[in-house]
Design an enzyme around this catalytic site. Structure first.
Site, PDB file in Angstrom:
ATOM      1  N   PRO A 198      -5.363  21.464   8.029  1.00  0.00           N
ATOM      2  CA  PRO A 198      -5.920  21.566   9.385  1.00  0.00           C
ATOM      3  C   PRO A 198      -7.193  22.416   9.402  1.00  0.00           C
ATOM      4  CG  PRO A 198      -3.560  21.969   9.418  1.00  0.00           C
ATOM      5  CD  PRO A 198      -3.958  21.878   7.983  1.00  0.00           C
ATOM      6  N   GLY A 234       0.151  -5.452   9.626  1.00  0.00           N
ATOM      7  CA  GLY A 234      -1.126  -4.793   9.327  1.00  0.00           C
ATOM      8  C   GLY A 234      -1.933  -5.502   8.257  1.00  0.00           C
ATOM      9  N   VAL A 279       0.832  -1.199   0.000  1.00  0.00           N
ATOM     10  CA  VAL A 279       0.000   0.000   0.000  1.00  0.00           C
ATOM     11  C   VAL A 279       0.870   1.252   0.000  1.00  0.00           C
ATOM     12  CG1 VAL A 279      -0.268   0.041   2.526  1.00  0.00           C
ATOM     13  CG2 VAL A 279      -1.926   1.205   1.108  1.00  0.00           C
ATOM     14  N   HIS A 304       4.987  -5.357  11.834  1.00  0.00           N
ATOM     15  CA  HIS A 304       4.387  -4.852  10.585  1.00  0.00           C
ATOM     16  C   HIS A 304       3.492  -5.917   9.943  1.00  0.00           C
ATOM     17  CE1 HIS A 304       5.061  -1.643   7.267  1.00  0.00           C
ATOM     18  NE2 HIS A 304       3.811  -2.074   7.278  1.00  0.00           N
ATOM     19  N   ARG A 332      -8.722   6.250   4.058  1.00  0.00           N
ATOM     20  CA  ARG A 332      -9.532   5.039   3.975  1.00  0.00           C
ATOM     21  C   ARG A 332      -9.397   4.139   5.202  1.00  0.00           C
ATOM     22  NH1 ARG A 332      -6.873   3.295   0.078  1.00  0.00           N
ATOM     23  NH2 ARG A 332      -7.947   4.434  -1.550  1.00  0.00           N
TER      24      ARG A 332
END
Lengths: 339, 339
Positions: free
Chosen positions: B187, B306, B81, B304, B163
């Protein structure tokens, strides 16, 4: 007039202790002072003459204690959701009321249930242990490294479908689970209590299972959330594991003895299931470093921390004191066990 | 006619490998065979003459590689990703297209985000370690033993609100969070992409933060989910931690260098924050057993993982191959980076 004696087997927290201390004029409060669990001999000795006793999960409430207390005992307030440490029949025959704290820990236990499901599927314990041992630099990345099953699309099976199970389900819905089955003491029959309106409103099937076998065979995630009774002891054993899917995980947030630990270790050893997440286990807390479950990389075991949030423990303590005081005053408890 | 050469730096899985193998008549497929990461020297040597290269996160795509490949190179397909391992400018000036796989791992990363939040709040790593060391029998139960903050009522702050962040929020809603604030590269301005209809439909406030300071000060849970850029490197450092609440936790599921590790270790040491859950860390995977983060009981670090679900990795592999083939055929990729 002599003060009414109450016995409290722990130091309490903030608001709860204040609530109790505010009654000092009417009550003789005998309270265990150490951070260690209350000693049995202290409990038996000091119970004598008490009208109310506030106990923890670790304090056995049995004939011996009730005899030691004497006939004036009116109420037990247990700082717990479970009451297996209490001999209900012994209380019933003496007309002693039993308060407990089942509602305020629903959120905390449901949150932990989700943590344990994800840790079991995503190899949370195993992967953390590899990092801690310094193995990360030597872990060759490849597409299936440290992968586990994904929760989207799973069938989730609940053994027991009460308040905590339903709160856990509420949290699971946006993860994209596909279907829910549940087994209660009345197999095949829909539960009556729809605590959170899930049965009415969810857009996935939520159905009663007809047997433990069906639940084992069809679930990708099994959540043990039922009470411990003679019928549920070792409900999950060799036969159950043999019927589970190879990529399925099991989570126990109820009581240790519902799962046969030896059978679980064997199922993990033989890769009959993918993993396990346990907040409770048989013989807890006597789990020493050589316990076979601790040699299973795919078993996550935490030390019965289901209700261990600051907010919940404060509420439980406060509610226990309220139950104790209500028991003494013949008033309505926040939550009382119907004996 | 000479076959078109493609270079693939890993063995792939099931469907993805079949998809690639199906093109054997048209393509000369050179594929790294070991489970270890592809060696740089092998990559440079075999890139020569390739029209497409399928790379992993661990393969650097830079001037050197593009030069080694030669001017016929049309497409890079990255099995990832993130694209920080790719020099986008170098691709752009050569008109080389870049495919990646950002969408199919949303669920897997969002699931892990929830796991890490709960582990950080509920002391998942710390309590498991105590059990593993055999300390459970000696843990005296008391009302605040192993307690952590509860998620109900929390304000959740997202650094980056794309997302994956929005998918994580979707999962968090039934846990009873109270409010959401998020900081993006603009912001104070509402995000445009409402991926899951949450901003429109949620019944809690979801608002842009005006600064990192505000986010640090007001959040009980901070989720780092932004891209790594020169602006976000060490965005979370000493100042940020100093502004965080004592019972707040931080989770990083994005890229390690967004959090200054030394500052995090100090914040944990000095109890400025309650805990941390990290899927990524600076200098990963070179985290040896003596790394200071591993001495922090309240820091959970996983390697890592994920996107590490079986389903996701299969989809990522398949999508990478599709991107590679689309790049060669001048067709639309499943997901392409606009360079």
């Amino acid at each position: 007039m002599a003060k009414t004696k109450v016995l409290v087997t722990r130091q309490l927290i903030d608001e709860a202790q204040r609530l109790l201390d505010a009654k000092e004029e009417e009550l003789e409060i005998v309270q265990w002072q150490s951070e260690k669990p209350c000693e049995r001999s202290w409990l038996l000795e000091n119970a004598k003459g008490a009208s109310g006793i506030l106990v923890m999960l670790s304090d056995k409430v049995d004939e011996e204690l009730l005899e030691a207390a004497g006939p004036q005992l009116k109420a037990i307030a247990s700082f717990s959701v479970g009451t297996d440490h209490v001999d209900r029949n012994a209380l019933k025959k003496r007309n002693i009321r039993l308060g407990y704290t089942p509602t305020c820990l629903t959120d905390a236990v449901a949150d932990l249930t989700i943590m344990l499901i994800l840790m079991a599927q995503r190899r949370g314990g195993e992967s953390m242990a590899k990092v801690t041992k310094g193995e990360w630099p030597q872990m060759p990345w490849h597409p299936l490294l440290m992968t586990g099953p994904q929760i989207r699309g799973c069938t989730v099976g609940f053994l027991g479908f009460g308040r905590i199970a339903q709160a856990s389900l509420q949290r699971l819905l946006p993860f994209g689970i596909k279907r829910v089955i549940y087994l209660t003491s009345k197999p095949g029959q829909p539960v009556k209590e729809d605590q959170l309106g899930l049965l009415k409103n969810a857009n996935i099937p939520i159905e009663p299972a007809s047997s433990a076998d069906q639940l084992a065979e069809e679930s990708d995630v099994v959540i043990v959330g039922c009470a411990l009774t003679p019928d549920t002891k070792h409900l999950v054993s060799t036969d159950f594991f043999a019927k589970m899917k190879k990529l399925a995980v099991i989570v126990n947030i109820a009581r240790g003895p519902i799962i046969d630990t030896n059978a679980l270790v064997k199922a993990l050893d033989e890769e009959q299931i993918f993993g396990a997440g346990l907040d409770v286990i048989e013989d807890e807390p006597n789990i020493t470093a050589d316990h076979p479950i601790l040699r299973q990389p795919r078993a996550v075991l935490v030390p019965h921390i289901g209700s261990a949030t600051i907010e919940t423990r404060e509420k439980m303590a406060t509610e226990s004191v309220k139950n104790l005081l209500a028991g003494l005053a013949n008033e309505k408890m926040v939550n009382e066990v119907q004996l």
